[in-house]
Design an enzyme around this catalytic site. Structure first.
Site, PDB file in Angstrom:
ATOM      1  N   ASN A  43       0.839  -1.206   0.000  1.00 61.47           N
ATOM      2  CA  ASN A  43       0.000   0.000   0.000  1.00 61.47           C
ATOM      3  C   ASN A  43       0.872   1.253   0.000  1.00 61.47           C
ATOM      4  O   ASN A  43       1.942   1.286   0.615  1.00 61.47           O
ATOM      5  CB  ASN A  43      -1.005   0.004   1.156  1.00 61.47           C
ATOM      6  CG  ASN A  43      -0.376  -0.159   2.523  1.00 61.47           C
ATOM      7  OD1 ASN A  43       0.646  -0.798   2.685  1.00 61.47           O
ATOM      8  ND2 ASN A  43      -1.014   0.421   3.529  1.00 61.47           N
ATOM      9  N   GLU A  45       0.359   5.183   0.657  1.00 63.37           N
ATOM     10  CA  GLU A  45      -0.584   6.217   1.120  1.00 63.37           C
ATOM     11  C   GLU A  45      -0.199   7.602   0.601  1.00 63.37           C
ATOM     12  O   GLU A  45       0.890   7.807   0.047  1.00 63.37           O
ATOM     13  CB  GLU A  45      -0.641   6.191   2.651  1.00 63.37           C
ATOM     14  CG  GLU A  45      -1.164   4.849   3.140  1.00 63.37           C
ATOM     15  CD  GLU A  45      -1.447   4.805   4.623  1.00 63.37           C
ATOM     16  OE1 GLU A  45      -0.976   5.679   5.373  1.00 63.37           O
ATOM     17  OE2 GLU A  45      -2.164   3.860   5.030  1.00 63.37           O
ATOM     18  N   ASN A  46      -1.121   8.527   0.791  1.00 63.12           N
ATOM     19  CA  ASN A  46      -0.909   9.897   0.328  1.00 63.12           C
ATOM     20  C   ASN A  46      -1.534  10.848   1.336  1.00 63.12           C
ATOM     21  O   ASN A  46      -2.553  10.527   1.948  1.00 63.12           O
ATOM     22  CB  ASN A  46      -1.573  10.070  -1.052  1.00 63.12           C
ATOM     23  CG  ASN A  46      -1.157  11.358  -1.716  1.00 63.12           C
ATOM     24  OD1 ASN A  46      -1.711  12.423  -1.451  1.00 63.12           O
ATOM     25  ND2 ASN A  46      -0.163  11.275  -2.561  1.00 63.12           N
ATOM     26  N   CYS A  54      -4.050   0.781  -2.607  1.00 63.70           N
ATOM     27  CA  CYS A  54      -3.945  -0.445  -1.802  1.00 63.70           C
ATOM     28  C   CYS A  54      -2.890  -1.374  -2.399  1.00 63.70           C
ATOM     29  O   CYS A  54      -2.580  -1.316  -3.592  1.00 63.70           O
ATOM     30  CB  CYS A  54      -5.272  -1.194  -1.800  1.00 63.70           C
ATOM     31  SG  CYS A  54      -6.587  -0.377  -0.905  1.00 63.70           S
ATOM     32  N   GLU A  56      -3.144  -4.509  -3.073  1.00 62.86           N
ATOM     33  CA  GLU A  56      -3.679  -5.397  -4.116  1.00 62.86           C
ATOM     34  C   GLU A  56      -3.642  -4.708  -5.472  1.00 62.86           C
ATOM     35  O   GLU A  56      -3.263  -5.295  -6.487  1.00 62.86           O
ATOM     36  CB  GLU A  56      -5.134  -5.786  -3.810  1.00 62.86           C
ATOM     37  CG  GLU A  56      -5.313  -6.572  -2.527  1.00 62.86           C
ATOM     38  CD  GLU A  56      -5.552  -5.697  -1.308  1.00 62.86           C
ATOM     39  OE1 GLU A  56      -4.930  -4.613  -1.194  1.00 62.86           O
ATOM     40  OE2 GLU A  56      -6.352  -6.103  -0.458  1.00 62.86           O
ATOM     41  N   CYS A  95     -10.686  -2.848  -4.542  1.00 60.91           N
ATOM     42  CA  CYS A  95      -9.741  -3.866  -5.032  1.00 60.91           C
ATOM     43  C   CYS A  95     -10.472  -5.096  -5.565  1.00 60.91           C
ATOM     44  O   CYS A  95     -10.067  -5.686  -6.561  1.00 60.91           O
ATOM     45  CB  CYS A  95      -8.747  -4.242  -3.942  1.00 60.91           C
ATOM     46  SG  CYS A  95      -7.593  -2.896  -3.598  1.00 60.91           S
TER      47      CYS A  95
HETATM   48  N1  THU Z   1      -5.352  -1.291   2.465  1.00 63.33           N
HETATM   49  C1  THU Z   1      -4.830  -2.123   1.518  1.00 63.33           C
HETATM   50  O1  THU Z   1      -3.696  -1.925   1.056  1.00 63.33           O
HETATM   51  N2  THU Z   1      -5.602  -3.145   1.101  1.00 63.33           N
HETATM   52  C2  THU Z   1      -6.837  -3.435   1.567  1.00 63.33           C
HETATM   53  O2  THU Z   1      -7.498  -4.315   1.059  1.00 63.33           O
HETATM   54  C3  THU Z   1      -7.369  -2.701   2.712  1.00 63.33           C
HETATM   55  C4  THU Z   1      -6.672  -1.428   3.015  1.00 63.33           C
HETATM   56  C5  THU Z   1      -4.530  -0.181   2.934  1.00 63.33           C
HETATM   57  C6  THU Z   1      -4.998   1.175   2.515  1.00 63.33           C
HETATM   58  C7  THU Z   1      -4.427   2.052   3.597  1.00 63.33           C
HETATM   59  O3  THU Z   1      -3.098   2.381   3.258  1.00 63.33           O
HETATM   60  C8  THU Z   1      -4.399   1.160   4.832  1.00 63.33           C
HETATM   61  O4  THU Z   1      -4.520  -0.170   4.340  1.00 63.33           O
HETATM   62  C9  THU Z   1      -5.495   1.433   5.821  1.00 63.33           C
HETATM   63  O5  THU Z   1      -6.733   1.458   5.201  1.00 63.33           O
END
Ligand code: THU
Length: 136
Positions: A43, A45-46, A54, A56, A95
């Site tokens: 993942n 983030e920003n 995410c 996935e 996703c």
């Molecule tokens: N996140 C994922 O990478 N995949 C998911 O299926 C659920 C959420 C990440 C997004 C964000 O960076 C962090 O988890 C919290 O939501």
């Protein structure tokens, strides 16, 4: 071909690259293609939270932008940054939709560890989904 455990190991390794300074929740994913190739993602983030990607989708982007679209399975692991890991990380709704664009019958391996996971077909996680067929 890789075992479920190997896919989960690769997903767990990808968690190390997670950029998650806001949620402190690191996620790693590993996609297995039908020809046996694998791609990983984490993942990203920003500060504008909605721009977060995410793990996935990062893995899917890696695969598709390398010329691979036939997905067989995806393994997912997540946990708070420090990470003792806690519950099973399931793919979010966006996703699930992105994965279904390519292979609705792929396997989703949502895990808390290499030994403790929930594996189901994507079609079970996203029933009655919207797809290209609806636009014909
Ligand atoms: N996140 C994922 O990478 N995949 C998911 O299926 C659920 C959420 C990440 C997004 C964000 O960076 C962090 O988890 C919290 O939501």
């Amino acid at each position: 071909m890789y075992t479920d455990r190997q896919l989960l190991d690769m997903a767990k390794n990808a968690m190390k690259y997670s950029y998650s300074p806001y949620s402190h929740f690191a996620v790693g994913a590993c996609v297995l293609m039908k020809d046996g190739s694998v791609f990983t993602g984490c993942n990203i983030e920003n500060s504008s939270y909605g721009a977060t990607i995410c793990a996935e989708r990062a893995a899917v982007c890696n695969a598709v932008s390398s010329g691979y679209k036939d997905f067989k399975a995806i393994a997912i692991v997540g946990g708070l940054n420090s990470t003792g890991i806690n519950g099973i990380t399931y793919p979010c709704g966006i996703c699930r939709q992105v994965l279904s664009e390519f292979s609705a019958d792929m396997y989703v391996i949502a895990a808390r560890s290499e030994d403790d996971y929930d594996m189901r077909r994507l079609s079970e996680f996203l029933p009655a989904s919207f797809g290209a067929g609806q636009m014909e």
